[in-house]
Design a protein around this motif. Structure first.
Motif, PDB file in Angstrom:
ATOM      1  N   PHE A 131      -2.867 -12.271  -3.170  1.00  0.00           N
ATOM      2  CA  PHE A 131      -2.394 -11.792  -4.464  1.00  0.00           C
ATOM      3  C   PHE A 131      -3.503 -11.057  -5.224  1.00  0.00           C
ATOM      4  O   PHE A 131      -3.228 -10.116  -5.956  1.00  0.00           O
ATOM      5  N   ALA A 132      -4.760 -11.451  -5.027  1.00  0.00           N
ATOM      6  CA  ALA A 132      -5.867 -10.727  -5.652  1.00  0.00           C
ATOM      7  C   ALA A 132      -5.988  -9.320  -5.067  1.00  0.00           C
ATOM      8  O   ALA A 132      -6.198  -8.347  -5.803  1.00  0.00           O
ATOM      9  N   THR A 156      -3.540  -7.690  -3.751  1.00  0.00           N
ATOM     10  CA  THR A 156      -2.363  -6.986  -4.256  1.00  0.00           C
ATOM     11  C   THR A 156      -2.620  -6.458  -5.658  1.00  0.00           C
ATOM     12  O   THR A 156      -2.275  -5.308  -5.974  1.00  0.00           O
ATOM     13  N   HIS A 157      -3.232  -7.256  -6.484  1.00  0.00           N
ATOM     14  CA  HIS A 157      -3.518  -6.830  -7.855  1.00  0.00           C
ATOM     15  C   HIS A 157      -4.477  -5.646  -7.870  1.00  0.00           C
ATOM     16  O   HIS A 157      -4.300  -4.704  -8.638  1.00  0.00           O
ATOM     17  N   ARG A 158      -5.485  -5.684  -7.007  1.00  0.00           N
ATOM     18  CA  ARG A 158      -6.426  -4.559  -6.952  1.00  0.00           C
ATOM     19  C   ARG A 158      -5.753  -3.291  -6.451  1.00  0.00           C
ATOM     20  O   ARG A 158      -6.057  -2.200  -6.907  1.00  0.00           O
ATOM     21  N   LEU A 198      -2.645  -2.516  -6.813  1.00  0.00           N
ATOM     22  CA  LEU A 198      -1.732  -1.998  -7.822  1.00  0.00           C
ATOM     23  C   LEU A 198      -2.454  -1.213  -8.908  1.00  0.00           C
ATOM     24  O   LEU A 198      -1.834  -0.399  -9.598  1.00  0.00           O
ATOM     25  N   ARG A 199      -3.742  -1.451  -9.062  1.00  0.00           N
ATOM     26  CA  ARG A 199      -4.497  -0.660 -10.032  1.00  0.00           C
ATOM     27  C   ARG A 199      -4.572   0.798  -9.605  1.00  0.00           C
ATOM     28  O   ARG A 199      -4.594   1.697 -10.434  1.00  0.00           O
ATOM     29  N   VAL A 216       1.992  -2.664  -0.768  1.00  0.00           N
ATOM     30  CA  VAL A 216       1.931  -3.898  -1.551  1.00  0.00           C
ATOM     31  C   VAL A 216       3.242  -4.663  -1.445  1.00  0.00           C
ATOM     32  O   VAL A 216       3.248  -5.893  -1.282  1.00  0.00           O
ATOM     33  N   ASP A 233       3.694  -8.357   0.091  1.00  0.00           N
ATOM     34  CA  ASP A 233       4.335  -9.425  -0.671  1.00  0.00           C
ATOM     35  C   ASP A 233       5.520 -10.027   0.081  1.00  0.00           C
ATOM     36  O   ASP A 233       5.743 -11.238   0.027  1.00  0.00           O
TER      37      ASP A 233
END
Length: 139
Positions: A15-16, A18-20, A22-23, A33, A37
């Motif tokens: 998830f980390a 994924t968050h990066r 998405l930036r 992503v 997921d």
């Protein structure tokens, strides 16, 4: 329960990432992503099914699992003690090390005192290791 504790760091890491991702904006990144997921969700669902369908085949296996429950709890507690102490020591060394370098740049004769302070901060990790050894010894 153990399967979830093993899979939890992998899920947090995914998830980390994924968050990066998405930036960064872009349709290709969004598709990758979403695919990642979906794979993570399928893995979590599989772990849930395995965890909920954990029936024992023999009565001996059930009693053995009950007797080893306290041993596995001690091992999990030891792992948490070492991880928490290591993270705490890392944060403490980061702040004290930065302050020690700032002090040494102005007054180099403070080297001995600065290293003692950084060493005391590192001692937190040793306390966690001692607690882990005590917990493993009791299991």
């Amino acid at each position: 329960m153990i399967a979830w504790l093993i899979a939890l760091p992998a899920l947090v890491g995914a998830f980390a990432v994924t968050h990066r991702l998405l930036r960064r904006r872009g349709k290709a990144v969004l598709r990758s992503v979403l695919a990642a997921d979906a794979v993570l969700f399928a893995g979590a669902l599989a772990l849930l099914v395995v965890g909920l369908s954990g029936g024992s085949a023999h009565a001996d296996a059930a009693t053995a699992a009950q007797s080893s429950g306290s041993g596995s709890a001690a091992l999990i507690g030891a792992a948490i003690a070492v991880a928490g102490a290591s993270i705490g020591a890392a944060v403490a060394v980061a702040y004290t090390g930065a302050a020690a370098l700032a002090a040494l740049s102005e007054r180099p004769e403070l080297f001995g005192r600065a290293m003692v302070i950084v060493g005391l901060a590192e001692g937190i990790a040793i306390y966690g290791l001692v607690v882990a050894i005590l917990l493993i010894g009791k299991s």
